[in-house]
Every structure is written in C-alpha cells, then in structure tokens.
Design an enzyme around this catalytic site. Structure first.
Site, PDB file in Angstrom:
ATOM      1  N   ASP A   1      29.173  34.633  58.038  1.00 31.29           N
ATOM      2  CA  ASP A   1      29.973  34.407  56.838  1.00 31.29           C
ATOM      3  C   ASP A   1      29.234  34.750  55.759  1.00 31.29           C
ATOM      4  OD1 ASP A   1      30.625  32.884  54.494  1.00 31.29           O
ATOM      5  OD2 ASP A   1      32.228  31.889  55.986  1.00 31.29           O
TER       6      ASP A   1
ATOM      7  N   ASP B   1      28.597  31.775  53.207  1.00 32.20           N
ATOM      8  CA  ASP B   1      27.273  30.743  53.498  1.00 32.20           C
ATOM      9  C   ASP B   1      26.130  31.631  53.662  1.00 32.20           C
ATOM     10  OD1 ASP B   1      29.337  29.036  53.857  1.00 32.20           O
ATOM     11  OD2 ASP B   1      29.580  29.155  55.839  1.00 32.20           O
TER      12      ASP B   1
ATOM     13  N   ARG C   1      39.968  32.281  51.770  1.00 30.40           N
ATOM     14  CA  ARG C   1      40.770  32.386  53.270  1.00 30.40           C
ATOM     15  C   ARG C   1      41.110  31.046  53.706  1.00 30.40           C
ATOM     16  NH1 ARG C   1      38.971  36.505  57.605  1.00 30.40           N
ATOM     17  NH2 ARG C   1      37.613  35.018  58.379  1.00 30.40           N
TER      18      ARG C   1
ATOM     19  N   THR D   1      45.478  29.987  58.418  1.00 29.73           N
ATOM     20  CA  THR D   1      46.434  30.946  58.345  1.00 29.73           C
ATOM     21  C   THR D   1      45.553  32.163  58.249  1.00 29.73           C
ATOM     22  OG1 THR D   1      46.789  30.835  55.880  1.00 29.73           O
ATOM     23  CG2 THR D   1      48.134  29.550  57.283  1.00 29.73           C
TER      24      THR D   1
HETATM   25  C1  PRP Z   1      35.212  35.846  52.959  1.00 31.29           C
HETATM   26  C2  PRP Z   1      34.798  37.403  52.314  1.00 31.29           C
HETATM   27  C3  PRP Z   1      35.964  38.091  51.633  1.00 31.29           C
HETATM   28  C4  PRP Z   1      37.206  37.459  52.696  1.00 31.29           C
HETATM   29  C5  PRP Z   1      37.422  38.528  53.772  1.00 31.29           C
HETATM   30  O1  PRP Z   1      35.282  35.402  52.070  1.00 31.29           O
HETATM   31  O2  PRP Z   1      33.810  37.121  51.282  1.00 31.29           O
HETATM   32  O3  PRP Z   1      36.554  37.594  50.458  1.00 31.29           O
HETATM   33  O4  PRP Z   1      36.486  36.458  53.560  1.00 31.29           O
HETATM   34  O5  PRP Z   1      38.392  38.094  54.808  1.00 31.29           O
HETATM   35  P1  PRP Z   1      39.642  38.799  54.782  1.00 31.29           P
HETATM   36  O6  PRP Z   1      39.575  40.264  54.833  1.00 31.29           O
HETATM   37  O7  PRP Z   1      40.012  38.153  56.129  1.00 31.29           O
HETATM   38  O8  PRP Z   1      40.558  38.215  53.519  1.00 31.29           O
HETATM   39  P2  PRP Z   1      35.861  33.619  51.975  1.00 31.29           P
HETATM   40  O9  PRP Z   1      37.315  33.453  52.176  1.00 31.29           O
HETATM   41  O10 PRP Z   1      34.893  33.262  53.447  1.00 31.29           O
HETATM   42  O11 PRP Z   1      35.327  32.993  50.996  1.00 31.29           O
HETATM   43  P3  PRP Z   1      33.804  32.748  50.150  1.00 31.29           P
HETATM   44  O12 PRP Z   1      33.363  34.042  49.809  1.00 31.29           O
HETATM   45  O13 PRP Z   1      34.104  31.557  49.161  1.00 31.29           O
HETATM   46  O14 PRP Z   1      32.778  32.319  51.327  1.00 31.29           O
HETATM   47  N1  URA Z   2      34.339  36.820  56.021  1.00 33.08           N
HETATM   48  C1  URA Z   2      33.167  36.839  56.215  1.00 33.08           C
HETATM   49  O1  URA Z   2      32.466  36.287  55.440  1.00 33.08           O
HETATM   50  N2  URA Z   2      32.921  37.222  57.284  1.00 33.08           N
HETATM   51  C2  URA Z   2      33.465  37.847  58.145  1.00 33.08           C
HETATM   52  O2  URA Z   2      33.066  38.362  59.453  1.00 33.08           O
HETATM   53  C3  URA Z   2      34.991  37.774  57.984  1.00 33.08           C
HETATM   54  C4  URA Z   2      35.383  37.182  56.785  1.00 33.08           C
END
Ligand code: PRP
Ligand code: URA
Length: 209
Positions: free
Chosen positions: A200, A203, A104, A108
């Site tokens: 997160d 993380d 994400r 944006t």
């Molecule tokens: C997080 C989560 C989803 C996304 C959800 O991933 O695991 O994939 O955010 O958010 P959305 O519904 O607003 O799209 P992130 O983009 O943080 O990547 P990561 O899994 O690499 O930490």
């Molecule tokens: N992605 C995450 O990992 N946590 C949130 O709360 C939203 C998006």
C-alpha cells in the site's frame, strides 16, 4: 491512440527495486518516491515545445532555446500522489498544484471522491496527474474524468507501478491520455493489490497501517 511508456532507465529501476523491498522504511521510501518522480519528469516533459530566444553570453550574442507553450499543473491523487509532487516541483518550480481526493472502497474497489481543489487557470495548463499505483485503474480513470468535466484537455498520467488491468481501464475510458510508468507488473491479487507491487503506497509513504 494514447501510449504507455515504461521508463526503464537504470537509476529508475534501481530506486524502484528499493521501494518494492519490504525492508525499506518510511524515510527511505519517501525519499526514493520523491527522486523517482523527479527522474520521471525528465521523460514526461520530453515533448514540451521549445522556442529560440536571443541572449548574450559573456562571449557573444546567441540564439538559445527555452520552453514555450503551456504552463504546467500537477494534480496528485490523494493521498499517495502527494509523495510525488515535490520531486516534480524541483524541476518545474513554477507549476501550480491541484488536489483530487479519492480513496478506494475496500469492498467494491471503486473510487470515492472526497476532495477536489484545482488552480483557477488549470484549463490553460498541461496537467500531469500523479499517483504511484495504477491498480484496477478506477481511481486514475475517475480523476481523469473529473478533470475532463472541468474542461481540461491536455493530460498525462505519471505512476510508478502499473498493472495491465489498470492500463486497459484507463485507455478504454480515456484513449487520449498517455501513461508514463516505471514498471508494468504481472497482475492484481484478489484484494486489488498489484503483484508483486510494493504494497500500500499511501501507508508506506505516511507510516500508517
Ligand atoms: C491507492 C493508490 C491509488 C489507488 C490505485 O490509493 O494510491 O490512488 O489505490 O488503485 P486503483 O487503480 O485500483 O483505483 P488508496 O485508495 O489506497 O488511497 P490512499 O492513497 O489514501 O492510501
Ligand atoms: N493501491 C496501492 O497502494 N497498492 C496496490 O498494490 C494497489 C492499490
């Protein structure tokens, strides 16, 4: 119209509370996400068709049920979706696993694709897309769109925590995809984080910050 099913089993709710807690460390967080994915597989596969086969028990011949129909592919959305794969594989060990890499954009909040590798026969499989968090819904809606572009018709989305906004976005774009979640939380904050959520997920799973 697609459905949203909240898996409110006490074991699921108990483990979900533990991963929400900020004091839960990386080892426990990983183990709990794995267990939650396994428990939720029970509900996600409830509508799988079965057929009768003839077997012989040590006592007598019998007709007994086995799972019929399509085989399964699991598609985690990288990275956090990876934490749910092994839990599902413990119940469906022959499932194939595809990967979609999305992150994400922090400004944006829109999903950016960086990786996609899917099993060759994925069109013939029931696909379970997994990601612990459904926040704005952008990542899940994009992942479902990529899979539809590749000819995949049968999909379900399994997450652990969903925001109402994310459910709306996914169902507006893909009204044929059922969503399975352990909780629907209150809202998103100004950074697109689910409130109360768990922070997160990536993380917390991988110990990054
Ligand atoms: C997080 C989560 C989803 C996304 C959800 O991933 O695991 O994939 O955010 O958010 P959305 O519904 O607003 O799209 P992130 O983009 O943080 O990547 P990561 O899994 O690499 O930490
Ligand atoms: N992605 C995450 O990992 N946590 C949130 O709360 C939203 C998006």
């Amino acid at each position: 119209m697609a459905k949203v099913q909240v898996f409110d089993h006490p074991l699921v709710q108990h483990k979900l509370t533990m991963i929400r807690d900020e004091n839960t460390g990386v080892k426990s967080f990983r183990e709990l996400v794995d267990e939650l994915a396994m428990l939720m597989t029970y509900e996600v596969t409830r509508d799988f068709p079965t057929e009768e086969v003839d077997i012989t028990t040590p006592v007598a011949p019998a007709k007994a049920k086995v799972i019929a129909g399509k085989k399964v592919a699991i598609v985690p959305i990288l990275r956090a979706g990876l934490g749910m794969v092994n839990g599902i594989l413990r119940l469906i060990p022959a499932a194939k696993v595809g990967h979609i890499g999305l992150y994400r954009d922090p400004e944006t909040l829109l999903p950016v694709e960086y990786y996609c590798k899917l099993p060759n026969d994925i069109q013939e499989r029931d696909v379970i897309i997994v990601d612990p968090m459904l926040a704005t819904g952008g990542s899940a809606a994009a992942a479902i769109g990529f899979l539809k572009d590749r000819g995949i018709k049968s999909m379900k989305l399994m997450c652990l925590i969903a925001a109402p906004e994310g459910i709306r976005v996914v169902h507006q774009a893909h009204e044929d995809v059922d969503i399975f979640t352990a909780a629907i939380d209150d809202h998103l904050n100004e950074h697109g984080y689910i409130v109360p959520g768990l922070g997160d997920a990536g993380d917390r799973l991988f110990g990054t910050k």
